[in-house]
Design a protein around this motif. Structure first.
Motif, mmCIF file in Angstrom:
data_model
loop_
_atom_site.group_PDB
_atom_site.id
_atom_site.type_symbol
_atom_site.label_atom_id
_atom_site.label_comp_id
_atom_site.label_asym_id
_atom_site.label_seq_id
_atom_site.Cartn_x
_atom_site.Cartn_y
_atom_site.Cartn_z
ATOM 1 N N MET A 16 0.845 -1.463 -0.081
ATOM 2 C CA MET A 16 -0.050 0.245 0.017
ATOM 3 C C MET A 16 0.922 1.257 -0.078
ATOM 4 S SD MET A 16 -3.090 0.641 2.454
ATOM 5 C CE MET A 16 -4.276 2.288 2.129
ATOM 6 N N PRO A 17 1.007 2.032 -1.135
ATOM 7 C CA PRO A 17 1.751 3.396 -1.075
ATOM 8 C C PRO A 17 1.474 4.068 0.261
ATOM 9 C CG PRO A 17 0.566 2.743 -3.237
ATOM 10 C CD PRO A 17 -0.076 2.058 -2.247
ATOM 11 N N ILE A 18 2.622 4.736 0.486
ATOM 12 C CA ILE A 18 2.429 5.620 1.531
ATOM 13 C C ILE A 18 1.483 6.836 1.229
ATOM 14 C CG2 ILE A 18 3.873 7.561 2.927
ATOM 15 C CD1 ILE A 18 6.012 5.542 2.989
ATOM 16 N N LYS A 19 1.355 7.462 0.041
ATOM 17 C CA LYS A 19 0.727 8.493 -0.197
ATOM 18 C C LYS A 19 -1.061 8.036 0.083
ATOM 19 C CE LYS A 19 -0.647 11.738 -3.873
ATOM 20 N NZ LYS A 19 -0.480 12.406 -5.205
ATOM 21 N N GLU A 20 -1.323 6.862 -0.356
ATOM 22 C CA GLU A 20 -2.461 6.196 -0.365
ATOM 23 C C GLU A 20 -2.933 6.190 1.292
ATOM 24 O OE1 GLU A 20 -5.281 2.099 -1.338
ATOM 25 O OE2 GLU A 20 -3.230 2.707 -2.375
ATOM 26 N N PHE A 31 3.742 12.353 11.244
ATOM 27 C CA PHE A 31 4.104 11.063 11.688
ATOM 28 C C PHE A 31 5.522 11.057 12.490
ATOM 29 C CE2 PHE A 31 5.553 6.828 11.530
ATOM 30 C CZ PHE A 31 4.424 5.903 11.678
ATOM 31 N N LYS A 32 6.414 11.808 11.601
ATOM 32 C CA LYS A 32 7.882 11.870 12.370
ATOM 33 C C LYS A 32 7.785 12.727 13.661
ATOM 34 C CE LYS A 32 12.706 12.740 11.225
ATOM 35 N NZ LYS A 32 13.635 13.165 10.150
ATOM 36 N N LYS A 33 7.006 13.700 13.785
ATOM 37 C CA LYS A 33 6.847 14.427 14.935
ATOM 38 C C LYS A 33 6.243 13.317 16.203
ATOM 39 C CE LYS A 33 4.815 18.453 16.858
ATOM 40 N NZ LYS A 33 3.820 20.001 16.546
ATOM 41 N N TRP A 34 5.433 12.571 15.887
ATOM 42 C CA TRP A 34 4.734 12.036 16.801
ATOM 43 C C TRP A 34 5.687 10.478 17.179
ATOM 44 C CZ3 TRP A 34 -0.257 11.805 19.129
ATOM 45 C CH2 TRP A 34 -0.983 12.979 19.235
ATOM 46 N N GLU A 35 6.335 9.953 16.078
ATOM 47 C CA GLU A 35 6.869 8.700 16.129
ATOM 48 C C GLU A 35 8.380 8.743 15.967
ATOM 49 O OE1 GLU A 35 5.193 5.809 17.023
ATOM 50 O OE2 GLU A 35 3.308 7.191 17.101
ATOM 51 N N ASN A 36 9.139 9.864 15.944
ATOM 52 C CA ASN A 36 10.294 10.085 15.916
ATOM 53 C C ASN A 36 10.951 9.251 14.901
ATOM 54 O OD1 ASN A 36 10.700 12.014 18.282
ATOM 55 N ND2 ASN A 36 10.317 10.225 19.438
ATOM 56 N N MET A 37 10.205 8.944 13.736
ATOM 57 C CA MET A 37 10.845 8.144 12.475
ATOM 58 C C MET A 37 9.838 8.692 11.665
ATOM 59 S SD MET A 37 9.953 4.225 13.458
ATOM 60 C CE MET A 37 10.611 4.353 15.154
ATOM 61 N N THR A 38 10.242 8.198 10.295
ATOM 62 C CA THR A 38 9.393 8.452 9.016
ATOM 63 C C THR A 38 8.491 7.612 8.854
ATOM 64 O OG1 THR A 38 11.004 7.415 7.554
ATOM 65 C CG2 THR A 38 11.290 9.834 7.928
ATOM 66 N N PRO A 39 7.453 7.655 8.134
ATOM 67 C CA PRO A 39 6.698 6.114 7.959
ATOM 68 C C PRO A 39 7.309 5.079 7.182
ATOM 69 C CG PRO A 39 5.504 8.257 7.195
ATOM 70 C CD PRO A 39 6.841 8.752 7.253
ATOM 71 N N GLY A 40 8.367 5.599 6.227
ATOM 72 C CA GLY A 40 8.981 4.519 5.792
ATOM 73 C C GLY A 40 10.005 3.703 6.550
ATOM 74 N N GLU A 41 10.498 4.338 7.874
ATOM 75 C CA GLU A 41 11.335 3.660 8.684
ATOM 76 C C GLU A 41 10.549 2.885 9.478
ATOM 77 O OE1 GLU A 41 14.792 7.178 9.033
ATOM 78 O OE2 GLU A 41 12.848 7.135 10.418
#
Length: 285
Positions: A244-248, A265-275
């Motif tokens: 499932m693409p990150i944009k979707e 997402f990075k602000k809340w989880e301290n990592m990117t969605p991809g990470e």
């Protein structure tokens, strides 16, 4: 012990309790509790008595100072006070009262939730579960039974939870707890749609300011924080779907752009969605 306090009858009994070091860290616990018969004219004023007070007025009435106004607690009503603050109350015509000073690491959280929903004076058509648990705790001390701190803490928790769950069934006067529960259900159903504070407040028949105050007291989140947390949790679930693409995922979770999703997402989880995806999926880093 029997009271020797002025304007309290000699058959009024009370019991002191010193919690263990463990109980002080993890439990709710009583500090002093009793069953008093007050004579007319009794009045008490203190700068503080470090605890919270739950009082059940059985006969007579209590006059209590709340926010610089004298309020009346009538028979079969409860009074909940923060005795860390200055407090003042009395019984001009006498009264019969069961009372309990308690504390614990989560005592203030319970107090703030209850008073945000019901105020300091609590009314219900069925106080029996609360009064019954108060009597059970008092009878443990009266009968000199062993005090199992976990059991007493469970009873206190049940009392406070029962108060918090009291509903008002008169007309459209829902309790604050029910209003927030309805809002949580609405957010859960519509989090992937544009949602504003004004929309949520309107659905609850409140002003945005009042709704925010009640919602925050009940949940520990502002409405905006709770909405973002719900969207982030949705995204974390969808990120475990490898194709499932990150944009979707961003749009499916209620974000209006991929860039907004990634930065939030990075602000809340301290990592990117991809990470996050790489860590969550089998074979990830």
């Amino acid at each position: 012990m029997f009271s020797k306090e002025a304007l309290v009858t000699s058959n009024s009994d009370y019991y002191l309790y010193q919690p263990s070091a463990i109980a002080s860290k993890i439990y709710l616990y009583p500090i002093v509790l009793g069953y008093f018969y007050y004579k007319p004219g009794y009045h008490l004023q203190r700068t503080h008595y470090d605890s919270f007070l739950l009082m059940h007025v059985i006969k007579g009435s209590c006059q209590v100072l709340l926010q610089n106004q004298v309020r009346t607690v009538s028979p079969n009503q409860l009074l909940l006070l923060d005795c860390y603050e200055s407090h003042e109350y009395g019984y001009p015509d006498g009264a019969e009262v069961s009372w309990l000073h308690f504390d614990g690491p989560l005592a203030r959280n319970h107090y703030e939730l209850i008073t945000a929903s019901h105020g300091n004076i609590i009314t219900s058509d069925n106080l029996y579960p609360i009064v019954h648990e108060m009597s059970k705790i008092l009878n443990l001390f009266r009968n000199s039974q062993p005090i199992r701190e976990a059991v007493v803490s469970e009873a206190l928790t049940q009392i406070l939870t029962s108060i918090l769950n009291i509903r008002s069934d008169s007309g459209n006067n829902f309790s604050h707890s029910q209003i927030v529960e309805n809002s949580l259900a609405y957010i859960s159903e519509h989090f992937n749609e544009p949602l504003s504070l004004e929309t949520l407040a309107k659905n609850s028949n409140m002003s945005p300011y009042h709704f925010t105050r009640v919602f925050t007291a009940e949940t520990g989140f502002t409405p905006h924080q709770y909405l973002i947390a719900t969207r982030i949790n949705s995204a974390k679930f969808l990120l475990k779907t490898p194709d499932m693409p990150i944009k979707e995922i961003a749009f499916s979770s209620g974000f209006n752009s991929e860039s907004s999703f990634c930065s939030t997402f990075k602000k809340w989880e301290n990592m990117t969605p991809g990470e996050y995806r790489n860590q969550a999926l089998p074979g990830g880093l």
